[in-house]
Scaffold this motif. Sequence first.
Motif, PDB file in Angstrom:
ATOM      1  N   ALA A  38       0.814  -1.074   0.023  1.00 50.59           N
ATOM      2  CA  ALA A  38       0.012   0.142   0.222  1.00 50.59           C
ATOM      3  C   ALA A  38       0.996   1.189   0.017  1.00 50.59           C
ATOM      4  O   ALA A  38       0.634   2.248  -0.489  1.00 50.59           O
ATOM      5  N   LYS A  39       2.127   0.989   0.658  1.00 52.54           N
ATOM      6  CA  LYS A  39       2.963   2.263   0.541  1.00 52.54           C
ATOM      7  C   LYS A  39       3.747   2.461  -0.421  1.00 52.54           C
ATOM      8  O   LYS A  39       4.036   3.514  -1.138  1.00 52.54           O
ATOM      9  N   LYS A  40       4.242   1.231  -1.319  1.00 53.91           N
ATOM     10  CA  LYS A  40       4.678   1.182  -2.475  1.00 53.91           C
ATOM     11  C   LYS A  40       4.144   0.386  -3.412  1.00 53.91           C
ATOM     12  O   LYS A  40       4.538  -0.842  -3.873  1.00 53.91           O
ATOM     13  N   PRO A  41       2.884   0.790  -4.163  1.00 55.68           N
ATOM     14  CA  PRO A  41       2.021  -0.249  -4.896  1.00 55.68           C
ATOM     15  C   PRO A  41       2.834  -0.633  -6.240  1.00 55.68           C
ATOM     16  O   PRO A  41       2.303  -1.514  -6.751  1.00 55.68           O
ATOM     17  N   ALA A  42       3.630   0.026  -6.620  1.00 58.14           N
ATOM     18  CA  ALA A  42       4.609  -0.370  -8.018  1.00 58.14           C
ATOM     19  C   ALA A  42       5.921  -1.270  -7.778  1.00 58.14           C
ATOM     20  O   ALA A  42       6.771  -1.621  -8.481  1.00 58.14           O
ATOM     21  N   ASP A  43       6.327  -1.517  -6.476  1.00 61.44           N
ATOM     22  CA  ASP A  43       7.467  -2.218  -6.175  1.00 61.44           C
ATOM     23  C   ASP A  43       7.276  -3.685  -6.440  1.00 61.44           C
ATOM     24  O   ASP A  43       6.429  -4.320  -5.915  1.00 61.44           O
ATOM     25  N   LYS A  44       7.978  -4.156  -7.475  1.00 60.08           N
ATOM     26  CA  LYS A  44       7.931  -5.482  -7.990  1.00 60.08           C
ATOM     27  C   LYS A  44       8.385  -6.559  -6.876  1.00 60.08           C
ATOM     28  O   LYS A  44       7.898  -7.769  -6.955  1.00 60.08           O
ATOM     29  N   ASP A  45       9.449  -6.340  -5.953  1.00 62.31           N
ATOM     30  CA  ASP A  45       9.772  -7.260  -5.127  1.00 62.31           C
ATOM     31  C   ASP A  45       8.811  -7.382  -4.197  1.00 62.31           C
ATOM     32  O   ASP A  45       8.709  -8.553  -3.856  1.00 62.31           O
ATOM     33  N   ILE A  46       8.061  -6.587  -3.815  1.00 63.94           N
ATOM     34  CA  ILE A  46       7.231  -6.927  -2.820  1.00 63.94           C
ATOM     35  C   ILE A  46       5.684  -7.449  -3.557  1.00 63.94           C
ATOM     36  O   ILE A  46       5.247  -8.497  -2.903  1.00 63.94           O
ATOM     37  N   ILE A  47       5.453  -7.178  -4.731  1.00 62.21           N
ATOM     38  CA  ILE A  47       4.608  -7.849  -5.122  1.00 62.21           C
ATOM     39  C   ILE A  47       4.981  -9.358  -5.357  1.00 62.21           C
ATOM     40  O   ILE A  47       4.087 -10.118  -5.168  1.00 62.21           O
ATOM     41  N   SER A  48       6.049  -9.610  -5.810  1.00 59.42           N
ATOM     42  CA  SER A  48       6.871 -11.059  -6.089  1.00 59.42           C
ATOM     43  C   SER A  48       6.546 -11.615  -4.612  1.00 59.42           C
ATOM     44  O   SER A  48       6.088 -12.980  -4.416  1.00 59.42           O
ATOM     45  N   ALA A  49       6.926 -10.960  -3.429  1.00 62.52           N
ATOM     46  CA  ALA A  49       6.864 -11.637  -1.947  1.00 62.52           C
ATOM     47  C   ALA A  49       5.618 -11.941  -1.624  1.00 62.52           C
ATOM     48  O   ALA A  49       5.312 -12.889  -1.159  1.00 62.52           O
ATOM     49  N   LEU A  50       4.568 -10.927  -2.125  1.00 69.91           N
ATOM     50  CA  LEU A  50       3.311 -11.239  -1.649  1.00 69.91           C
ATOM     51  C   LEU A  50       2.622 -12.533  -2.454  1.00 69.91           C
ATOM     52  O   LEU A  50       1.909 -13.317  -1.585  1.00 69.91           O
ATOM     53  N   HIS A  51       3.129 -12.593  -3.406  1.00 71.95           N
ATOM     54  CA  HIS A  51       2.411 -13.757  -4.323  1.00 71.95           C
ATOM     55  C   HIS A  51       2.979 -15.148  -3.818  1.00 71.95           C
ATOM     56  O   HIS A  51       2.459 -16.021  -4.035  1.00 71.95           O
ATOM     57  N   THR A  52       4.372 -14.947  -3.654  1.00 70.39           N
ATOM     58  CA  THR A  52       4.832 -16.186  -3.153  1.00 70.39           C
ATOM     59  C   THR A  52       4.247 -16.601  -1.695  1.00 70.39           C
ATOM     60  O   THR A  52       4.126 -17.850  -1.395  1.00 70.39           O
ATOM     61  N   ALA A  53       4.188 -15.691  -0.768  1.00 72.25           N
ATOM     62  CA  ALA A  53       3.665 -15.910   0.498  1.00 72.25           C
ATOM     63  C   ALA A  53       2.024 -16.715   0.470  1.00 72.25           C
ATOM     64  O   ALA A  53       1.622 -17.672   0.957  1.00 72.25           O
ATOM     65  N   GLU A  54       1.213 -15.966  -0.971  1.00 71.00           N
ATOM     66  CA  GLU A  54       0.057 -16.657  -1.042  1.00 71.00           C
ATOM     67  C   GLU A  54       0.231 -18.026  -1.522  1.00 71.00           C
ATOM     68  O   GLU A  54      -0.870 -18.754  -1.187  1.00 71.00           O
ATOM     69  N   MET A  55       1.215 -18.201  -2.205  1.00 67.00           N
ATOM     70  CA  MET A  55       1.376 -19.443  -2.856  1.00 67.00           C
ATOM     71  C   MET A  55       1.621 -20.648  -1.749  1.00 67.00           C
ATOM     72  O   MET A  55       1.131 -21.633  -1.944  1.00 67.00           O
ATOM     73  N   LEU A  56       2.305 -20.160  -1.063  1.00 69.23           N
ATOM     74  CA  LEU A  56       2.711 -21.023   0.248  1.00 69.23           C
ATOM     75  C   LEU A  56       1.642 -21.269   1.088  1.00 69.23           C
ATOM     76  O   LEU A  56       1.334 -22.661   1.704  1.00 69.23           O
TER      77      LEU A  56
END
Length: 294
Positions: A201-219
């Motif tokens: 929410a603070k950095k909506p365009a940060d690709k690393d955070i997006i990737s980390a979020l989707h990794t956590a969701e997958m796990l």
Amino acid sequence: MSTLDRFMSGGAIDLGEVKARAEARAQAEERARARAEAPGSAAPSVELTTANLETEVLGRSQSVPVVVLLGSSRAPESETLQADLEEIISARNGDLAFVHADVDASPELAQVFGINAIPTVVAVAAGRPVTHFAGPQPREALEQWCEQLVIAISPSLAGAEAPAASPAEAPTGDPLLDEAAEHLNNARFDEAIEVYKQALAKKPADKDIISALHTAEMLQRLSKQEGADADPFVAADTAITQGDLEWAFDYLLEQFSGPRKKEAHQRLLDLFTLFDDADPRVIAARTKMASALF
């Protein structure tokens, strides 16, 4: 079918393939020499036999996941895979162990692990196989597979010691990301997802955070493979952890013809963020997706 399988099935010998095998073998030997000559290079991985199976795999897997490569000296894919895994795992600060076996020298090991393709890589934790894949893989896919293996399995091992922080796990300077990483490393997926969303929410365009979020969701989805909370597309997640990206992408693309097209489309987009945009497998899947959508 692997190169070894094709060679053993009989028929005419492909001279181009023979040349490719020779080149692959030479590259693997050169990389092995370079590692041996490098200052402070790690000790070579353990050669697995039936005699040391209990100690090197069953015993060691009580504290860290053990990656087992079952290959053959006749298959260049085995040598290349061994070289890549040795380099990747030796750089991981001890959170994985690696052993390799030549099934020609120890055919009993092929029976123990129940493999039917060469090479095959099996991950063992707490004395039990937890995941595997067959055939050669790009180095980036191997690195991703090893990383996901540690994140998903290591926290559940009773004898595990906290490994030294790797560059990817070192403090980021962002309290939210550090908090999320701690949750993720301890398999608290719900908490990790919530904190990653706050960071995003603070950095909506940060690709690393997006990737980390989707990794956590997958796990998180993989931890709920059964019951009412099971995800309908979990087969794709499982394939991703086994390094079979093409199958995972194609599986989701097949769902475009059914009632869950919108969900499958979003899941595909989420999984794309876990890999480099230039990855040929991602590019191929995006092309197929565009054709399916339009």
